[in-house]
Design a protein around this motif. Structure first.
Motif, mmCIF file in Angstrom:
data_model
loop_
_atom_site.group_PDB
_atom_site.id
_atom_site.type_symbol
_atom_site.label_atom_id
_atom_site.label_comp_id
_atom_site.label_asym_id
_atom_site.label_seq_id
_atom_site.Cartn_x
_atom_site.Cartn_y
_atom_site.Cartn_z
ATOM 1 N N VAL A 36 0.842 -1.206 0.000
ATOM 2 C CA VAL A 36 0.000 0.000 0.000
ATOM 3 C C VAL A 36 0.871 1.248 0.000
ATOM 4 O O VAL A 36 0.613 2.214 -0.743
ATOM 5 C CB VAL A 36 -0.952 0.002 1.215
ATOM 6 N N LEU A 37 1.921 1.257 0.809
ATOM 7 C CA LEU A 37 2.833 2.406 0.859
ATOM 8 C C LEU A 37 3.568 2.577 -0.478
ATOM 9 O O LEU A 37 3.829 3.706 -0.909
ATOM 10 C CB LEU A 37 3.842 2.232 1.995
ATOM 11 N N ASN A 42 4.615 6.031 -4.802
ATOM 12 C CA ASN A 42 4.949 6.208 -6.222
ATOM 13 C C ASN A 42 3.893 7.008 -6.967
ATOM 14 O O ASN A 42 4.217 7.812 -7.854
ATOM 15 C CB ASN A 42 5.154 4.838 -6.878
ATOM 16 N N ILE A 43 2.616 6.803 -6.620
ATOM 17 C CA ILE A 43 1.556 7.612 -7.237
ATOM 18 C C ILE A 43 1.717 9.074 -6.840
ATOM 19 O O ILE A 43 1.531 9.985 -7.668
ATOM 20 C CB ILE A 43 0.164 7.085 -6.833
ATOM 21 N N LEU A 44 2.088 9.328 -5.579
ATOM 22 C CA LEU A 44 2.298 10.699 -5.114
ATOM 23 C C LEU A 44 3.408 11.385 -5.889
ATOM 24 O O LEU A 44 3.270 12.552 -6.280
ATOM 25 C CB LEU A 44 2.632 10.686 -3.618
ATOM 26 N N ILE A 45 4.496 10.671 -6.139
ATOM 27 C CA ILE A 45 5.597 11.239 -6.922
ATOM 28 C C ILE A 45 5.136 11.545 -8.344
ATOM 29 O O ILE A 45 5.427 12.625 -8.891
ATOM 30 C CB ILE A 45 6.804 10.284 -6.936
ATOM 31 N N ASP A 70 7.878 0.935 -10.938
ATOM 32 C CA ASP A 70 7.875 0.325 -9.602
ATOM 33 C C ASP A 70 6.484 -0.166 -9.213
ATOM 34 O O ASP A 70 6.334 -1.232 -8.603
ATOM 35 C CB ASP A 70 8.378 1.328 -8.559
ATOM 36 N N ILE A 71 5.463 0.612 -9.550
ATOM 37 C CA ILE A 71 4.083 0.186 -9.276
ATOM 38 C C ILE A 71 3.770 -1.111 -10.017
ATOM 39 O O ILE A 71 3.234 -2.072 -9.447
ATOM 40 C CB ILE A 71 3.088 1.287 -9.683
ATOM 41 N N CYS A 72 4.118 -1.149 -11.293
ATOM 42 C CA CYS A 72 3.840 -2.333 -12.113
ATOM 43 C C CYS A 72 4.668 -3.530 -11.658
ATOM 44 O O CYS A 72 4.155 -4.656 -11.564
ATOM 45 C CB CYS A 72 4.132 -2.026 -13.584
ATOM 46 N N TYR A 275 13.952 -7.401 -3.809
ATOM 47 C CA TYR A 275 13.887 -6.620 -5.057
ATOM 48 C C TYR A 275 12.490 -6.572 -5.666
ATOM 49 O O TYR A 275 12.221 -5.738 -6.545
ATOM 50 C CB TYR A 275 14.952 -7.098 -6.053
ATOM 51 N N THR A 276 11.563 -7.452 -5.235
ATOM 52 C CA THR A 276 10.196 -7.386 -5.754
ATOM 53 C C THR A 276 9.239 -6.644 -4.822
ATOM 54 O O THR A 276 8.208 -6.143 -5.273
ATOM 55 C CB THR A 276 9.619 -8.797 -6.002
ATOM 56 N N VAL A 277 9.563 -6.583 -3.526
ATOM 57 C CA VAL A 277 8.656 -5.978 -2.553
ATOM 58 C C VAL A 277 9.234 -4.717 -1.924
ATOM 59 O O VAL A 277 8.574 -3.672 -1.878
ATOM 60 C CB VAL A 277 8.298 -6.986 -1.427
ATOM 61 N N VAL A 278 10.467 -4.808 -1.442
ATOM 62 C CA VAL A 278 11.048 -3.713 -0.649
ATOM 63 C C VAL A 278 11.577 -2.577 -1.524
ATOM 64 O O VAL A 278 11.301 -1.404 -1.259
ATOM 65 C CB VAL A 278 12.161 -4.245 0.273
ATOM 66 N N THR A 279 12.339 -2.917 -2.556
ATOM 67 C CA THR A 279 12.957 -1.877 -3.393
ATOM 68 C C THR A 279 11.952 -0.912 -4.023
ATOM 69 O O THR A 279 12.190 0.298 -4.033
ATOM 70 C CB THR A 279 13.829 -2.523 -4.494
ATOM 71 N N PRO A 280 10.796 -1.370 -4.552
ATOM 72 C CA PRO A 280 9.819 -0.416 -5.093
ATOM 73 C C PRO A 280 9.305 0.587 -4.069
ATOM 74 O O PRO A 280 8.855 1.671 -4.436
ATOM 75 C CB PRO A 280 8.684 -1.327 -5.581
ATOM 76 N N LEU A 281 9.365 0.238 -2.767
ATOM 77 C CA LEU A 281 8.987 1.192 -1.718
ATOM 78 C C LEU A 281 10.122 2.153 -1.409
ATOM 79 O O LEU A 281 9.895 3.337 -1.157
ATOM 80 C CB LEU A 281 8.587 0.442 -0.442
ATOM 81 N N LEU A 282 11.356 1.647 -1.442
ATOM 82 C CA LEU A 282 12.506 2.482 -1.092
ATOM 83 C C LEU A 282 12.765 3.572 -2.119
ATOM 84 O O LEU A 282 13.245 4.651 -1.767
ATOM 85 C CB LEU A 282 13.757 1.605 -0.932
#
Length: 313
Positions: A36-37, A42-45, A70-72, A275-282
């Protein structure tokens, strides 16, 4: 065609991250929050860049594309992983597995190419600033983004073809929580040594080549910074350090996984989660918290939203 006709497996079974119910619930809550974050950040950016005129520059154009990727990228694997954490038997149909594999490689390769382009953009901006407006105009940026999607599509099609051409007639248990080429081809009813070598020459070479190109560009940037003022040096280092953190967090796992497809380690699942879960948030955290322009634009956008809401009431 004969290989395809021999395919008998209709579904695969994931072993998932854990078989313990309590640990599965903990993982579900944690990864749901992260997902969710990731979407929100990423949408906010993307919204901030689209609605802020001063951010309509090549660097932020690429950053908005990174947020979209990152969202995709996270959406390809995380929803299925969350579903599996709540189910005792975690399955995926053969066709859906191939679709997941295709889009996983499409978005992962797109991110690799985009990070390389972003490093080139910073190299031109810092090392040859007078030529930057001519070299990196918006037309060139759009062409580069089109080229990265074209290259990613070709790469993903190759990976998918290498996978579906093999016969799958027996074992169907994948020791992971998503479909990827290395664990899937291990289930083929034939020798996969040549296929494994082709995977290394494709995924591994792309990851290593782009990473070396990135390192080279950053070395060139560091050398050129000696000629700049202290203020210019600090601004360039701040931007590049954020970019390099994202590069290291993404390329490290990719190189670890795709340069040795015939072997597996106990760390593979941990690295895959990273790399599939954490990195898109970072990515949004690194770019938004370390970038004053983005933070300022977000505050300005929030003020505009508050003003609009008050005027409507």
């Amino acid at each position: 065609m004969d290989a395809l006709n021999q395919t008998r497996v209709t579904e695969f079974v994931f072993l998932g991250l854990t078989d313990k119910w309590l640990l599965g619930i903990i993982f579900f809550v944690a990864f749901s929050s992260i997902y969710v974050l990731t979407l929100w950040g990423n949408i906010l950016i993307m919204v901030t860049i689209v609605f802020t005129a001063r951010l309509h520059t090549p660097m932020y154009f690429f950053l908005s594309n990174l947020s979209f990727i990152d969202i995709c990228h996270s959406s390809v694997t995380v929803p299925k992983m969350l579903e599996g954490l709540l189910l005792e038997r975690k399955t995926i149909s053969f066709d859906n597995c191939i679709v997941q594999l295709f889009f996983l490689h499409l978005f992962a390769c797109a991110e690799i190419f985009l990070l390389t382009i972003m490093a080139y953009d910073r190299y031109i901006a810092i090392c040859t600033p007078l030529h930057y407006p001519r070299v990196m105009n918006m037309r060139v940026c759009v062409q580069l983004v089109f080229a990265l999607w074209l290259g990613s599509t070709v790469h993903s099609l190759v990976q998918t073809f290498l996978t579906i051409r093999l016969p799958y007639c027996g074992p169907n248990i994948i020791d992971s929580y998503f479909c990827d080429v290395p664990p899937v081809i291990k289930l083929a009813c034939t020798d996969t040594y040549l296929t494994g070598m082709l995977i290394v020459s494709n995924s591994g070479t792309i990851s290593l080549t782009c990473f070396l190109a990135l390192v080279t560009s950053y070395i060139a940037i560091l050398v050129s910074l000696r000629k700049q003022s202290a203020e210019g040096r600090w601004k360039a280092l701040s931007t590049c350090s954020a970019h390099f953190m994202v590069v290291a967090l993404f390329f490290g796992p990719c190189i670890f996984i795709y340069t040795r497809p015939d072997t597996s380690f106990s760390l593979d699942k941990v690295v895959s989660v990273f790399y599939t879960v954490v990195t898109p948030l970072l990515n949004p955290l690194i770019y938004s918290l370390r970038n004053e322009e983005v933070k300022s634009a977000m505050k300005h956008l929030r003020k505009r939203q508050d003003f609009f809401m008050k005027s409507c009431t």
